[in-house]
Design a protein around this motif. Structure first.
Motif, PDB file in Angstrom:
ATOM      1  N   GLY A   8       3.721  14.575 -12.909  1.00  0.00           N
ATOM      2  CA  GLY A   8       4.143  14.412 -12.722  1.00  0.00           C
ATOM      3  C   GLY A   8       4.509  14.966 -11.221  1.00  0.00           C
ATOM      4  N   ALA A   9       3.571  15.659 -10.675  1.00  0.00           N
ATOM      5  CA  ALA A   9       4.016  15.977  -9.011  1.00  0.00           C
ATOM      6  C   ALA A   9       3.412  15.658  -8.597  1.00  0.00           C
ATOM      7  CB  ALA A   9       2.251  17.617  -9.293  1.00  0.00           C
ATOM      8  N   TYR A  10       2.948  14.288  -9.187  1.00  0.00           N
ATOM      9  CA  TYR A  10       2.618  13.635  -7.440  1.00  0.00           C
ATOM     10  C   TYR A  10       3.841  13.111  -7.656  1.00  0.00           C
ATOM     11  CZ  TYR A  10      -2.858  13.638  -8.810  1.00  0.00           C
ATOM     12  OH  TYR A  10      -3.699  13.886  -9.067  1.00  0.00           O
ATOM     13  N   ALA A  11       3.705  12.096  -6.161  1.00  0.00           N
ATOM     14  CA  ALA A  11       4.764  11.243  -5.567  1.00  0.00           C
ATOM     15  C   ALA A  11       4.603  10.322  -5.816  1.00  0.00           C
ATOM     16  CB  ALA A  11       4.380  11.546  -3.911  1.00  0.00           C
ATOM     17  N   PRO A  12       5.581   9.406  -6.058  1.00  0.00           N
ATOM     18  CA  PRO A  12       5.230   7.689  -6.177  1.00  0.00           C
ATOM     19  C   PRO A  12       4.268   6.988  -5.810  1.00  0.00           C
ATOM     20  CG  PRO A  12       7.715   8.634  -6.312  1.00  0.00           C
ATOM     21  CD  PRO A  12       7.218   9.700  -5.653  1.00  0.00           C
ATOM     22  N   GLY A  13       3.381   6.583  -6.683  1.00  0.00           N
ATOM     23  CA  GLY A  13       2.325   5.741  -5.997  1.00  0.00           C
ATOM     24  C   GLY A  13       2.315   4.858  -7.568  1.00  0.00           C
ATOM     25  N   PRO A  14       1.147   3.862  -7.032  1.00  0.00           N
ATOM     26  CA  PRO A  14       0.391   2.940  -7.666  1.00  0.00           C
ATOM     27  C   PRO A  14       0.495   2.690  -9.080  1.00  0.00           C
ATOM     28  CG  PRO A  14      -1.587   2.778  -6.157  1.00  0.00           C
ATOM     29  CD  PRO A  14       0.229   3.997  -5.687  1.00  0.00           C
ATOM     30  N   GLN A  15       1.041   1.386  -9.076  1.00  0.00           N
ATOM     31  CA  GLN A  15       0.349   1.145 -10.877  1.00  0.00           C
ATOM     32  C   GLN A  15      -1.030   0.162 -11.304  1.00  0.00           C
ATOM     33  OE1 GLN A  15       4.165   0.803 -13.266  1.00  0.00           O
ATOM     34  NE2 GLN A  15       4.117   3.125 -13.589  1.00  0.00           N
ATOM     35  N   ASP A  16      -0.649  -0.392 -10.026  1.00  0.00           N
ATOM     36  CA  ASP A  16      -2.035  -1.202 -10.136  1.00  0.00           C
ATOM     37  C   ASP A  16      -3.115  -0.682 -10.429  1.00  0.00           C
ATOM     38  OD1 ASP A  16      -1.141  -1.560  -7.697  1.00  0.00           O
ATOM     39  OD2 ASP A  16      -1.285  -3.434  -7.343  1.00  0.00           O
ATOM     40  N   ARG A  17      -3.518  -0.226  -9.663  1.00  0.00           N
ATOM     41  CA  ARG A  17      -4.885   0.784  -9.175  1.00  0.00           C
ATOM     42  C   ARG A  17      -4.956   2.324  -9.453  1.00  0.00           C
ATOM     43  NH1 ARG A  17      -3.772   3.268  -4.099  1.00  0.00           N
ATOM     44  NH2 ARG A  17      -2.123   2.364  -3.484  1.00  0.00           N
ATOM     45  N   PRO A  18      -5.744   2.714  -9.681  1.00  0.00           N
ATOM     46  CA  PRO A  18      -5.790   4.157 -10.310  1.00  0.00           C
ATOM     47  C   PRO A  18      -5.645   4.868  -8.708  1.00  0.00           C
ATOM     48  CG  PRO A  18      -7.704   3.850 -10.554  1.00  0.00           C
ATOM     49  CD  PRO A  18      -6.480   2.640 -10.366  1.00  0.00           C
ATOM     50  N   GLY A  35       6.152  14.925  -5.841  1.00  0.00           N
ATOM     51  CA  GLY A  35       7.431  14.759  -6.696  1.00  0.00           C
ATOM     52  C   GLY A  35       7.909  13.477  -6.708  1.00  0.00           C
ATOM     53  N   TRP A  36       8.964  14.400  -7.839  1.00  0.00           N
ATOM     54  CA  TRP A  36      10.398  13.055  -7.742  1.00  0.00           C
ATOM     55  C   TRP A  36      11.558  14.058  -7.540  1.00  0.00           C
ATOM     56  CZ3 TRP A  36      12.372   8.310  -6.353  1.00  0.00           C
ATOM     57  CH2 TRP A  36      13.220   7.791  -6.927  1.00  0.00           C
ATOM     58  N   PRO A  37      12.072  13.845  -5.909  1.00  0.00           N
ATOM     59  CA  PRO A  37      12.674  15.290  -5.819  1.00  0.00           C
ATOM     60  C   PRO A  37      14.087  15.647  -6.206  1.00  0.00           C
ATOM     61  CG  PRO A  37      12.468  13.564  -3.723  1.00  0.00           C
ATOM     62  CD  PRO A  37      11.849  13.115  -4.974  1.00  0.00           C
ATOM     63  N   ALA A  38      14.919  13.925  -6.916  1.00  0.00           N
ATOM     64  CA  ALA A  38      15.816  14.725  -7.969  1.00  0.00           C
ATOM     65  C   ALA A  38      15.954  14.659  -9.093  1.00  0.00           C
ATOM     66  CB  ALA A  38      16.228  13.041  -8.257  1.00  0.00           C
ATOM     67  N   ALA A  39      14.246  15.229  -9.730  1.00  0.00           N
ATOM     68  CA  ALA A  39      14.109  15.820 -11.177  1.00  0.00           C
ATOM     69  C   ALA A  39      13.591  16.846 -11.061  1.00  0.00           C
ATOM     70  CB  ALA A  39      13.542  14.630 -11.981  1.00  0.00           C
ATOM     71  N   SER A  40      14.087  17.977 -12.191  1.00  0.00           N
ATOM     72  CA  SER A  40      13.848  19.037 -11.880  1.00  0.00           C
ATOM     73  C   SER A  40      12.500  19.380 -12.309  1.00  0.00           C
ATOM     74  CB  SER A  40      14.781  20.641 -12.461  1.00  0.00           C
ATOM     75  OG  SER A  40      14.697  19.793 -13.396  1.00  0.00           O
ATOM     76  N   TYR A  41      11.982  18.382 -13.487  1.00  0.00           N
ATOM     77  CA  TYR A  41      10.539  18.682 -13.826  1.00  0.00           C
ATOM     78  C   TYR A  41       9.968  18.922 -12.957  1.00  0.00           C
ATOM     79  CZ  TYR A  41       6.106  17.951 -16.452  1.00  0.00           C
ATOM     80  OH  TYR A  41       4.870  18.159 -16.794  1.00  0.00           O
TER      81      TYR A  41
END
Length: 359
Positions: free
Chosen positions: A123-133, A142-148
């Motif tokens: 969850g610390a990662y910025a949004p990223g690809p789901q077709d390659r690791p 992170g995703w700034p809108a979610a507190s976690y």
């Protein structure tokens, strides 16, 4: 202090999902002489070579002094303490997770602890690809809108500063996927699903379909496997970040096979609107921004953990998910405050927390 018998390890957040697995792994390690488990509430749970202490990281008056006392002569500190709920009170989670971590870092520095192992997250990662690791160099915004996710990203910045100021401390950041295990299944139902899911409905034969939502691809790891990664991080001369997850990737096809159900395509806005309605009605404790973050998580490349940490998971993603489902159905738990299988007044006590309003 390291002795001929092994190391002294302090585990913060020792009574939760990951903490209990880590304590067990360390207690069985001949290279560990003693474990001090620290939590907000001391459990009624006996583990060999393990003592307990209570520290509330939210309290700026008592936490620093208590941490300084307990961390004295420690060979390693594993910092797992994290408050997921109450999601409706982000100030409380910020005080525990971010300001509490700042207390921990100051105490580690003052006690000159040589090793700090911190529980970061996918969850610390910025949004990223789901077709390659992605590897550990992927941005941790992170995703700034979610507190976690926002708090996980902020603590990464605290660690950046700490490493710069304390180059003599070996800092390891583990970034696991979703951590599942039988003992924590009831706690996770309370944290993310809430009190309105009957145990008898958590059965594969009662679920005719699973939602096939764009972005529904995520990685998991079994609690005992992630505990082994923490144990290795205490001993191996490694530093930096490590992605921790097992295969295969969980997606609608895997979930459909697991539950014997058919994946059914559901538009993301429709499912989010339903979750938002349930959130506003206080039927679920997980807020809609967490759903947004969940669908944007990148897939992680875990090869560094294998190559440098020597970590190999023993459980598959299917194993971990089955343990979660079976644990929910059975009401599994442990005799620690977070993992109790049943609260004194049952689900009435869950309702009394406001479903995401109080811890």
């Amino acid at each position: 202090m390291t002795t001929a018998d092994g190391k002294r390890v302090v585990v913060l957040g020792a009574t939760g999902n990951v903490g209990t697995a880590v304590v067990r792994a360390l207690a069985a390690d001949p290279g560990v002489a003693s474990v001090l488990g620290i939590a907000r509430r001391v459990p009624d749970w006996e583990v060999p070579r393990t003592a307990w202490a209570a520290v509330d990281l939210r309290d700026p008056r008592s936490a620093p002094a208590a941490l300084a006392r307990h961390l004295r002569d420690a060979d390693a500190v594993i910092h797992l303490a994290w408050l997921i709920q109450p999601a409706r009170d982000p100030l409380m989670t910020w005080r525990t997770n971010v300001l509490g971590t700042a207390h921990v870092l100051r105490a580690v520095a003052a006690a000159r602890v040589p090793v700090l192992v911190y529980a970061s997250s996918v969850g610390a990662y910025a949004p990223g690809p789901q077709d390659r690791p992605v590897d550990e160099s992927w941005p941790t915004h992170g995703w700034p809108a979610a507190s976690y996710t926002r708090e996980k990203a902020y603590v990464e910045r605290l660690l950046d500063a700490f490493e710069h100021e304390r180059p003599g401390t070996r800092v390891v950041r583990l970034r696991p996927g979703f951590v599942f295990g039988r003992a924590a299944a009831t706690e996770q139902r309370r944290l993310f699903v809430g009190p309105f899911l009957p145990r008898r409905l958590v059965r594969p034969d009662l679920l005719p379909a699973v939602p096939d939502v764009p972005g529904l691809r995520f990685q998991v790891v079994h609690a005992t496997d992630v505990a082994e990664a923490y144990r290795l991080a205490v001993h191996r001369p490694v530093h930096g970040a490590f992605n921790i997850a097992t295969g295969p990737v969980a997606d609608p096809a895997l979930l459909g096979d697991l539950f014997g159900a058919r994946p059914v395509r559901v538009p993301r806005p429709l499912l989010r609107a339903a979750l938002a309605t349930a959130w506003r009605a206080r039927l679920v404790p997980a807020p809609p921004p967490l759903f947004d973050a969940f669908l944007r998580l990148p897939l992680m490349d875990c090869s560094r953990a294998a190559d440098e940490l020597g970590w190999q998971p023993r459980h598959t993603a299917r194993d971990a998910l089955l343990d979660l489902v079976e644990g929910m159905r059975e009401g599994a738990g442990l005799p620690t405050p977070p993992l109790r299988s049943r609260l004194p007044r049952g689900r009435l006590d869950e309702l009394a927390t406001g479903v995401g309003e109080r811890p």
